[in-house]
Design a protein around this motif. Structure first.
Motif, PDB file in Angstrom:
ATOM      1  N   LYS A  69       0.844  -1.198   0.000  1.00 42.23           N
ATOM      2  CA  LYS A  69       0.000   0.000   0.000  1.00 42.23           C
ATOM      3  C   LYS A  69       0.878   1.247   0.000  1.00 42.23           C
ATOM      4  N   ASN A  70       0.527   2.206  -0.844  1.00 44.98           N
ATOM      5  CA  ASN A  70       1.275   3.446  -0.959  1.00 44.98           C
ATOM      6  C   ASN A  70       0.340   4.633  -1.003  1.00 44.98           C
ATOM      7  N   MET A  93      -3.304   2.163  -3.641  1.00 43.20           N
ATOM      8  CA  MET A  93      -3.588   2.981  -2.469  1.00 43.20           C
ATOM      9  C   MET A  93      -4.534   2.288  -1.486  1.00 43.20           C
ATOM     10  N   LYS A  94      -5.174   1.200  -1.915  1.00 31.91           N
ATOM     11  CA  LYS A  94      -6.157   0.518  -1.068  1.00 31.91           C
ATOM     12  C   LYS A  94      -5.753  -0.909  -0.691  1.00 31.91           C
ATOM     13  N   LEU A  95      -4.519  -1.295  -0.961  1.00 34.12           N
ATOM     14  CA  LEU A  95      -4.091  -2.643  -0.611  1.00 34.12           C
ATOM     15  C   LEU A  95      -4.213  -2.861   0.898  1.00 34.12           C
ATOM     16  N   ASP A  96      -4.645  -4.050   1.280  1.00 29.92           N
ATOM     17  CA  ASP A  96      -4.771  -4.402   2.687  1.00 29.92           C
ATOM     18  C   ASP A  96      -3.413  -4.803   3.258  1.00 29.92           C
TER      19      ASP A  96
END
Length: 142
Positions: A69-70, A93-96
């Motif tokens: 996530k970034n 931007m939404k990675l868990d």
């Protein structure tokens, strides 16, 4: 002897050594390795938390990227560098927690789903889970 063998440089926190804000002799040497090392069978593998601060010459020579996530700035730089779709940038931007996105500019990934082996389409990104580290000073996650 060395001409026939691959040589690899493994660099942790590349942006501390070679960045857009920190030009040095080491920075110039790493850029030369990344941009001109292939004919000499020299490869560079690096880790960084700030992809946008890496010298653009190194960014454009990056053929494989694994990202967690970034924030928007980093995701936008990755999108531009790898030619990703807007939906892929948003997904970064939404990675868990423990999710990782694999991106390739060079060739498809070979994946295994537990039953079969398959190749991704050229330019297709894949999202999967990273295994947490097992450490002696912390119990492993259940």
């Amino acid at each position: 002897y060395f001409r026939k063998r691959e040589k690899w440089f493994f660099i942790d926190e590349l942006s501390l050594i070679s960045s857009t804000q920190n030009k040095s002799i080491a920075s110039e040497a790493l850029t030369a390795l990344a941009t001109r090392g292939r004919p000499l069978r020299i490869g560079v593998i690096y880790a960084t938390q700030i992809f946008s601060q890496i010298d653009q010459a190194i960014q454009t020579q990056t053929k494989f990227l694994f990202t967690f996530k970034n924030l928007e700035r980093e995701a936008a730089t990755i999108q531009k560098t790898f030619g990703l779709r807007e939906i892929d940038k948003e997904r970064i931007m939404k990675l868990d927690k423990f999710e990782v996105m694999a991106i390739s500019q060079e060739r498809p990934f070979i994946c295994y789903n537990g039953e079969e082996k398959y190749e991704t389409e050229y330019g297709e990104v894949k999202v999967g889970k990273a295994l947490p580290t097992l450490s002696y000073h912390k119990p492993p996650f259940a």
